[in-house]
Design a protein around this motif. Structure first.
Motif, mmCIF file in Angstrom:
data_model
loop_
_atom_site.group_PDB
_atom_site.id
_atom_site.type_symbol
_atom_site.label_atom_id
_atom_site.label_comp_id
_atom_site.label_asym_id
_atom_site.label_seq_id
_atom_site.Cartn_x
_atom_site.Cartn_y
_atom_site.Cartn_z
ATOM 1 N N VAL A 21 0.809 -1.149 0.036
ATOM 2 C CA VAL A 21 -0.025 -0.073 -0.003
ATOM 3 C C VAL A 21 0.909 1.305 -0.274
ATOM 4 O O VAL A 21 1.794 1.322 0.773
ATOM 5 C CB VAL A 21 -0.979 -0.026 1.097
ATOM 6 C CG1 VAL A 21 -1.575 1.353 1.514
ATOM 7 C CG2 VAL A 21 -2.051 -0.943 0.882
ATOM 8 N N ILE A 22 0.611 2.256 -0.913
ATOM 9 C CA ILE A 22 1.217 3.727 -0.943
ATOM 10 C C ILE A 22 0.149 4.259 -0.297
ATOM 11 O O ILE A 22 -0.954 4.400 -0.864
ATOM 12 C CB ILE A 22 1.713 3.951 -2.096
ATOM 13 C CG1 ILE A 22 2.868 2.875 -2.655
ATOM 14 C CG2 ILE A 22 2.256 5.333 -2.158
ATOM 15 C CD1 ILE A 22 3.147 3.432 -4.042
ATOM 16 N N MET A 23 0.298 5.209 0.867
ATOM 17 C CA MET A 23 -0.770 5.970 1.406
ATOM 18 C C MET A 23 0.013 7.378 1.684
ATOM 19 O O MET A 23 1.070 7.581 1.882
ATOM 20 C CB MET A 23 -1.251 5.441 2.820
ATOM 21 C CG MET A 23 -2.177 6.501 3.270
ATOM 22 S SD MET A 23 -2.675 5.758 4.929
ATOM 23 C CE MET A 23 -3.682 4.392 4.535
ATOM 24 N N LYS A 24 -0.970 8.375 1.237
ATOM 25 C CA LYS A 24 -0.519 9.879 0.964
ATOM 26 C C LYS A 24 -1.628 10.691 1.742
ATOM 27 O O LYS A 24 -2.644 10.619 1.668
ATOM 28 C CB LYS A 24 -0.238 10.550 -0.210
ATOM 29 C CG LYS A 24 0.681 9.548 -1.076
ATOM 30 C CD LYS A 24 0.727 10.105 -2.506
ATOM 31 C CE LYS A 24 1.802 9.394 -3.308
ATOM 32 N NZ LYS A 24 1.898 9.984 -4.799
ATOM 33 N N LYS A 25 -1.035 11.847 2.321
ATOM 34 C CA LYS A 25 -1.771 12.972 2.832
ATOM 35 C C LYS A 25 -2.323 13.836 1.813
ATOM 36 O O LYS A 25 -1.515 13.781 0.799
ATOM 37 C CB LYS A 25 -1.112 13.812 3.878
ATOM 38 C CG LYS A 25 -0.907 13.240 5.158
ATOM 39 C CD LYS A 25 -0.061 13.869 6.079
ATOM 40 C CE LYS A 25 -0.774 15.527 6.230
ATOM 41 N NZ LYS A 25 0.013 16.220 7.251
ATOM 42 N N THR A 26 -3.580 14.215 1.696
ATOM 43 C CA THR A 26 -4.003 15.029 0.529
ATOM 44 C C THR A 26 -4.785 16.243 1.155
ATOM 45 O O THR A 26 -5.164 15.919 2.301
ATOM 46 C CB THR A 26 -4.964 14.164 -0.319
ATOM 47 O OG1 THR A 26 -6.225 13.920 0.408
ATOM 48 C CG2 THR A 26 -4.441 12.877 -1.062
ATOM 49 N N GLU A 27 -5.069 17.500 0.512
ATOM 50 C CA GLU A 27 -5.558 18.481 0.916
ATOM 51 C C GLU A 27 -7.229 18.229 0.722
ATOM 52 O O GLU A 27 -7.971 18.702 1.625
ATOM 53 C CB GLU A 27 -5.337 19.792 0.094
ATOM 54 C CG GLU A 27 -3.770 20.163 0.402
ATOM 55 C CD GLU A 27 -3.306 21.207 -0.497
ATOM 56 O OE1 GLU A 27 -4.235 21.999 -1.344
ATOM 57 O OE2 GLU A 27 -2.103 21.812 -0.582
ATOM 58 N N LYS A 28 -7.406 17.366 -0.235
ATOM 59 C CA LYS A 28 -8.840 17.034 -0.359
ATOM 60 C C LYS A 28 -9.255 16.102 0.775
ATOM 61 O O LYS A 28 -8.854 14.847 0.963
ATOM 62 C CB LYS A 28 -8.912 16.363 -1.554
ATOM 63 C CG LYS A 28 -10.520 15.760 -2.051
ATOM 64 C CD LYS A 28 -10.475 15.093 -3.343
ATOM 65 C CE LYS A 28 -11.848 14.679 -3.500
ATOM 66 N NZ LYS A 28 -12.001 13.673 -4.773
ATOM 67 N N LEU A 29 -10.397 16.604 1.408
ATOM 68 C CA LEU A 29 -10.872 15.655 2.574
ATOM 69 C C LEU A 29 -11.609 14.482 2.129
ATOM 70 O O LEU A 29 -11.980 14.316 0.952
ATOM 71 C CB LEU A 29 -11.868 16.769 3.356
ATOM 72 C CG LEU A 29 -11.496 17.765 3.988
ATOM 73 C CD1 LEU A 29 -12.616 18.467 4.604
ATOM 74 C CD2 LEU A 29 -10.190 17.784 5.094
#
Length: 327
Positions: A49-57
């Motif tokens: 799994v590759i998980m990223k923080k995003t600005e989109k909620l």
């Protein structure tokens, strides 16, 4: 779970990461005699799994590979994101930022190797790492079990516990949930053979009878106790003798092509034991050397090729690490 998190955790956002890449291992649930209470992790295959923080909620799955289009991209219907989002919300972060996920399946779906569990564990482990590791593995476990409830209708831990903790795990209690790590003999190897036939976990569970003869139950209890003792004593022969099942295997094995023939071939080639991995159709043989496990793999490959059964095979040690960050 909400109250525990509310009272205990004050998240330090300075420790948050922007991106993590996680591997979580496949598992062999039940270990033949320990239905829903025993399991072990393997070095491979597994899920990434590759998980990223995003600005989109919100949470979204950007892509899934290796699933042949079988898995839903809807984040609330996929185990990799469903449980991770529940934890994310329980931590009160749903209005702070969002999450995006790439899921790379490195193992067959519906194989009896804990495919849904590996996805769930990889998602939750990735989220915990992203947030600076605020939860222990024991605290992550109930969320992992919710992923199993979504996948097959039962929140069992015999796949998610070994995938999360690594090694060989025993679940002596579900209410409350308890996990015990058991010793792993150094030279224990597993041969895994996945025949490409569908045995959905929900269907396989329907084959299990509600009532068991007392004599068979007593024998099974003895096998489980003997197996635990043999692991502590590093007694390979007793490990093999203990891993026998007269309750679940007779019904489930009917769904696996040439099960009895594969069992005979494995035992004739010095396997310690042979049985079903999870709900199948993957079967497993244990050996006390890598060379022995590879020999059994070759014999079973040759047999299934002659029978024109499409299949995959793996040889692995017991994974004692569980999920980890890939760099």
């Amino acid at each position: 779970m909400n109250q525990i998190i509310e009272n205990k955790y004050k998240l330090d956002q300075a420790k948050f990461l922007d991106k993590v890449h996680v591997f979580a291992p496949a598992t062999v649930a039940n270990m033949i005699c320990g239905y829903d209470i025993l399991g072990f992790a393997v070095d491979y295959p597994g899920d990434e799994v590759i998980m990223k923080k995003t600005e989109k909620l919100g949470i979204e799955i950007l892509t899934i590979t290796g699933d042949e289009g079988k898995l839903p991209l809807d984040a609330m219907k996929n185990t990799v994101s469903h449980s991770a989002w529940k934890l994310f919300c329980d931590l009160g972060l749903q209005d702070s930022f969002g999450l995006s996920i790439e899921l790379h399946k490195k193992m067959p779906i519906g194989s009896g190797l804990g495919s849904s569990a590996a996805s769930t564990v990889s998602g939750l482990f990735a989220l915990n790492e992203l947030l600076g590791k605020p939860l222990s593995k024991n605290e992550l476990l109930p969320y992992c079990m919710e992923g199993e409830r979504l996948a097959c209708g039962a929140a069992h831990a015999d796949n998610v516990a070994p995938s999360l903790f690594g090694g060989i795990t025993l679940i002596p209690s579900y209410e409350p949930i308890l996990v015990r790590s058991l010793p792993v003999p150094e030279n224990l190897y597993v041969t895994l053979i996945y025949s490409k036939v569908e045995v959905p976990t929900k269907d396989a569970r329907k084959l299990i009878k509600d009532k068991v003869q007392l004599s068979k139950a007593i024998k099974q209890w003895g096998n489980i106790a003997s197996l635990v003792a043999a692991l502590y004593e590093n007694d390979y022969e007793e490990i093999g003798r203990s891993m026998q099942d007269d309750i679940i295997e007779p019904n489930r094995s009917l769904l696996i092509p040439y099960f009895n023939e594969m069992k005979s071939i494995s035992l004739e080639n010095n396997a310690l034991t042979f049985g079903i991995s999870g709900s199948g159709p993957t079967v497993m043989a244990l050996s006390k050397s890598k060379l022995g496990a590879e020999n059994i793999e070759q014999k079973l490959n040759d047999f299934l090729t002659i029978k024109e059964i499409e299949h995959l095979s793996f040889v692995s040690k017991i994974n004692q690490q569980g999920p980890y960050i890939k760099h």
